[in-house]
Design an enzyme around this catalytic site. Structure first.
Site, PDB file in Angstrom:
ATOM      1  N   GLY A  49      -0.653 -68.670  75.275  1.00 54.91           N
ATOM      2  CA  GLY A  49      -0.392 -67.227  75.332  1.00 54.91           C
ATOM      3  C   GLY A  49       1.059 -66.848  75.165  1.00 54.91           C
ATOM      4  O   GLY A  49       1.440 -66.193  74.192  1.00 54.91           O
ATOM      5  N   GLU A 115      -1.634 -59.193  78.619  1.00 50.80           N
ATOM      6  CA  GLU A 115      -2.700 -60.073  79.114  1.00 50.80           C
ATOM      7  C   GLU A 115      -3.239 -59.518  80.423  1.00 50.80           C
ATOM      8  O   GLU A 115      -2.612 -58.622  81.021  1.00 50.80           O
ATOM      9  CB  GLU A 115      -2.155 -61.487  79.330  1.00 50.80           C
ATOM     10  CG  GLU A 115      -1.877 -62.218  78.029  1.00 50.80           C
ATOM     11  CD  GLU A 115      -1.370 -63.636  78.260  1.00 50.80           C
ATOM     12  OE1 GLU A 115      -0.815 -63.903  79.332  1.00 50.80           O
ATOM     13  OE2 GLU A 115      -1.536 -64.458  77.351  1.00 50.80           O
ATOM     14  N   HIS A 237      -9.976 -72.092  84.465  1.00 52.18           N
ATOM     15  CA  HIS A 237     -10.226 -71.312  83.251  1.00 52.18           C
ATOM     16  C   HIS A 237     -11.735 -71.295  83.059  1.00 52.18           C
ATOM     17  O   HIS A 237     -12.384 -72.329  83.174  1.00 52.18           O
ATOM     18  CB  HIS A 237      -9.532 -71.978  82.052  1.00 52.18           C
ATOM     19  CG  HIS A 237      -9.476 -71.091  80.850  1.00 52.18           C
ATOM     20  ND1 HIS A 237     -10.573 -70.853  80.070  1.00 52.18           N
ATOM     21  CD2 HIS A 237      -8.467 -70.377  80.317  1.00 52.18           C
ATOM     22  CE1 HIS A 237     -10.232 -70.021  79.092  1.00 52.18           C
ATOM     23  NE2 HIS A 237      -8.956 -69.719  79.223  1.00 52.18           N
ATOM     24  N   ARG A 283     -11.156 -63.344  85.078  1.00 51.95           N
ATOM     25  CA  ARG A 283     -11.356 -64.781  84.889  1.00 51.95           C
ATOM     26  C   ARG A 283     -11.954 -65.491  86.107  1.00 51.95           C
ATOM     27  O   ARG A 283     -12.867 -66.300  85.967  1.00 51.95           O
ATOM     28  CB  ARG A 283      -9.963 -65.274  84.523  1.00 51.95           C
ATOM     29  CG  ARG A 283      -9.583 -66.621  84.645  1.00 51.95           C
ATOM     30  CD  ARG A 283      -8.126 -66.915  84.464  1.00 51.95           C
ATOM     31  NE  ARG A 283      -7.627 -66.814  83.104  1.00 51.95           N
ATOM     32  CZ  ARG A 283      -6.548 -67.456  82.678  1.00 51.95           C
ATOM     33  NH1 ARG A 283      -5.890 -68.236  83.492  1.00 51.95           N
ATOM     34  NH2 ARG A 283      -6.133 -67.328  81.468  1.00 51.95           N
ATOM     35  N   HIS A 344      -7.144 -75.462  85.703  1.00 50.05           N
ATOM     36  CA  HIS A 344      -6.148 -75.012  84.730  1.00 50.05           C
ATOM     37  C   HIS A 344      -4.728 -74.984  85.293  1.00 50.05           C
ATOM     38  O   HIS A 344      -3.773 -75.313  84.608  1.00 50.05           O
ATOM     39  CB  HIS A 344      -6.562 -73.609  84.286  1.00 50.05           C
ATOM     40  CG  HIS A 344      -5.808 -73.066  83.123  1.00 50.05           C
ATOM     41  ND1 HIS A 344      -5.620 -73.775  81.949  1.00 50.05           N
ATOM     42  CD2 HIS A 344      -5.188 -71.878  82.921  1.00 50.05           C
ATOM     43  CE1 HIS A 344      -4.931 -73.034  81.091  1.00 50.05           C
ATOM     44  NE2 HIS A 344      -4.646 -71.899  81.658  1.00 50.05           N
ATOM     45  N   ARG A 379      -2.381 -66.967  90.259  1.00 46.62           N
ATOM     46  CA  ARG A 379      -1.285 -66.856  89.279  1.00 46.62           C
ATOM     47  C   ARG A 379      -1.616 -65.800  88.232  1.00 46.62           C
ATOM     48  O   ARG A 379      -2.712 -65.793  87.672  1.00 46.62           O
ATOM     49  CB  ARG A 379      -1.098 -68.202  88.580  1.00 46.62           C
ATOM     50  CG  ARG A 379      -0.153 -68.139  87.414  1.00 46.62           C
ATOM     51  CD  ARG A 379      -0.229 -69.395  86.585  1.00 46.62           C
ATOM     52  NE  ARG A 379      -1.421 -69.443  85.782  1.00 46.62           N
ATOM     53  CZ  ARG A 379      -1.432 -69.650  84.457  1.00 46.62           C
ATOM     54  NH1 ARG A 379      -0.302 -69.824  83.809  1.00 46.62           N
ATOM     55  NH2 ARG A 379      -2.559 -69.710  83.797  1.00 46.62           N
ATOM     56  N   SER A 384       3.897 -68.492  84.679  1.00 46.65           N
ATOM     57  CA  SER A 384       4.246 -69.860  85.076  1.00 46.65           C
ATOM     58  C   SER A 384       5.383 -70.446  84.241  1.00 46.65           C
ATOM     59  O   SER A 384       6.287 -71.095  84.784  1.00 46.65           O
ATOM     60  CB  SER A 384       3.025 -70.779  85.011  1.00 46.65           C
ATOM     61  OG  SER A 384       2.200 -70.428  83.941  1.00 46.65           O
TER      62      SER A 384
END
Ligand code: FAD
Length: 534
Positions: A49, A115, A237, A283, A344, A379, A384
């Site tokens: 991303g 996002e 994920h 998600r 993830h 997160r 990150s």
């Protein structure tokens, strides 16, 4: 006798965090950078991303802070969030100066995407391979830097501290490191040591992470006496390709965004039973729903189907996914894609302060291995890599300001191999790897219960004693070291999960589905565990 090296700074790990620290250190300091395999190994290389930062005039630090706090479900440390977000645009400028070619728009400004969780367009990216661009630029700079010496195929085994040497004080002075090329343990002494070893998602059967993500730095720091925080928060994920030959291939969330349907093995849709947004739910809700249905049906995988869209649309919107799936014999324009959720990101890690300092003097931790308080219980996407840059630089600045006060490391004995022999039972290691990753997936995964966690704790305790015996009798290998670290990290995840008697963010337990009024970190201290996990 094995080799020994002395540097001013030893950086263990060569992802975005480690290389940022190394390249921000004063050029008169002699720096060693270690990588388990190639210099560009690690998760950084795979980031797709981008990097979140406030780069647009209509965006603000306040908004990025607010979005991050919202995602973190009450557990973010606001001072850490503010520190990270405020430094964002400076860090991006630095990356551009290192040669990262971020994607531009037609009018030559940088293109920003948006996002989940972000209220503005603030994700700067290099097409859909940002991590690759960052990694290649930083690796090249590190190779060209006169003061940086690179050691590939080196696996840090354990830290060397004053405590281990029975010297006064609480200082880190280096590490024992396995040279995989010659299978010997070498001695790396340094005035400062930086752990930048990435996350621990390999503790789970399915993961989007590359092979080395075995939580080495977290386990190494723990054994040396550092506290760790919030290890129960593992981000999954929702959709990773399920195929025996496919390793860690993510099916982007954009497939659902563009109308993809999640299906049970009988071809029926199910997401509407879990959330009114169906496939477009966040998600963690999608990951939980898939996990629930897989467990209910005893299914190995579920399916993601976009084949109802025109072939041309699929080919132009998802060229990489189309091509990759085709290479495994799956034509996504005609059939559905088998998927499973995958571990993830490790939100917790080694406890550090605003300069990335750990509980041991002259020992720093940065990147996914650390716990800065930025991510809280969940997160937010693309924060990150930003954390790697901000805390990598903070560690370098702190070392630069302290270096004149820190003496050279003392005499340190070589690694003692006189009491061990080569293993003739590697099958035990392979078996224990499989067992650990299976029970972590089944009992400590996306949906937890106290009973499942206790089962996992029982098994991890048995593995601890087997590994301890193996470690004391046989010469160390990379597989043994990784397994030893994974067992420790799995134990930390289970203990942290057992301590949290509520569901918050990424930690969801059927026994405590509600959220407590007060948000508290789960901090684990080595003294209470030391005898078991050492
Ligand atoms: C598929 C995927 C997509 C992602 N997409 C994004 C994204 O778009 N945006 C974002 O912000 N984040 C993203 N992330 C997360 C992000 O990539 C990572 O959190 C980040 O790259 C971690 O960087 P790091 O420097 O801490 O560790 P890593 O990049 O994982 O590097 C770890 C380094 O430590 C070394 N190492 C490990 N153990 C040892 C040892 N014992 N001895 C010596 N060396 C050791 C490894 O060889 C490696 O060099 C993604 C992650 C994945 C897996």
């Amino acid at each position: 006798m094995s080799e020994s090296f002395t540097h001013d700074v030893l950086v263990i790990g060569s992802g975005a965090a480690g290389l940022t620290a190394a390249l921000n250190l004063p050029s008169d300091l002699k720096v060693a950078v270690l990588s388990k395999t190639r210099l560009d190994s690690g998760s950084t290389q795979w980031a797709q991303g981008g990097i979140a930062a406030v780069l647009d005039a209509t965006d603000s630090v306040e908004d990025h802070v607010r979005d991050t706090l919202n995602a973190g479900a009450g557990l973010c440390h606001e001072d850490s969030v503010r520190q990270t977000v405020s430094a964002g645009s400076d860090c991006i400028d630095w990356l551009i100066r290192q040669g990262v070619a971020f994607t531009r728009t037609e009018d030559s400004t940088y293109h920003l995407t948006q996002e989940g969780g972000h209220s503005h367009r603030r994700i700067i990216h290099a097409a859909d391979a940002t991590g690759h661009a960052v990694s290649q630029a930083l690796c090249q700079q590190a190779r060209e830097a006169n003061n940086v010496e690179i050691f590939e195929n080196r696996v840090a085994v354990d830290l060397i501290t004053h405590r281990k040497l029975a010297l006064p004080g609480n200082r880190c002075v280096g590490a024992y490191v396995l040279n995989r090329d010659v299978q010997h343990v070498e001695l790396f002494k340094a005035r400062f040591v930086v752990l930048a070893t990435g996350g621990a998602s390999k503790a789970y059967l399915y993961t989007s992470n590359p092979d080395g993500a075995t939580g080495d730095g977290i386990a190494i720091a723990w054994r040396a006496g550092c506290r760790v925080g919030n290890m129960e928060f593992n981000q999954f994920h929702p959709t990773c390709l399920y195929h025996p030959q496919a390793k860690s291939f993510l099916i982007s969330e954009a497939v659902r965004g563009e109308g993809g349907h999640l299906l049970l093995p009988d071809g029926s849709r199910f997401m509407h039973r879990f959330d009114e947004r169906a496939e477009l739910a966040p998600r963690d809700i999608v990951a939980r729903a898939i996990d629930h249905e897989m467990k209910r049906l005893g299914a190995d995988c579920l399916y993601l189907d976009i084949s109802h869209k025109p072939e041309e649309f699929i080919r132009t919107h998802f060229p990489t996914i189309h091509e990759q799936c085709l290479s495994y014999g799956i034509d996504i324009t005609r059939e559905s894609i088998p998927v499973v959720p995958a571990a993830h990101y490790t939100c917790g890690g080694i406890l550090v302060d605003e300069y990335a300092r750990t509980d041991i003097n002259q020992l720093y931790a940065i990147g996914e291995a650390s716990f800065t308080g930025l991510h809280g219980a969940n997160r937010m996407a693309s924060n990150s890599l930003l954390e790697c840059l901000v805390f990598g630089r903070a560690a370098a600045e702190d070392i630069a300001s302290e270096v004149s006060n820190v003496p050279q490391p003392p005499q340190v004995p070589d690694w003692d191999e006189s009491q061990v022999r080569d293993s003739d039972e590697d099958v035990v290691i392979a078996h224990n790897w499989d067992e650990l990753r299976h029970f972590m997936w089944d009992y400590v995964g996306i949906v937890r219960t106290t009973k499942r966690l206790q089962r996992a704790k029982h098994r991890v305790d048995m593995l601890h004693s087997e590994i301890r015996e193996f470690y004391s009798n046989y010469r160390v290998t990379n597989d043994l070291l990784e397994l030893r670290n994974l067992v420790t990290v799995a134990d930390l995840i289970i203990c942290a999960a057992l301590q949290r008697r509520e569901s918050r963010g990424l930690h969801y337990t059927l026994d405590f589905p509600g959220q407590l009024p007060e948000a508290q970190d789960t901090i684990l201290t080595p003294t209470s565990f030391m005898s078991k996990t050492a």
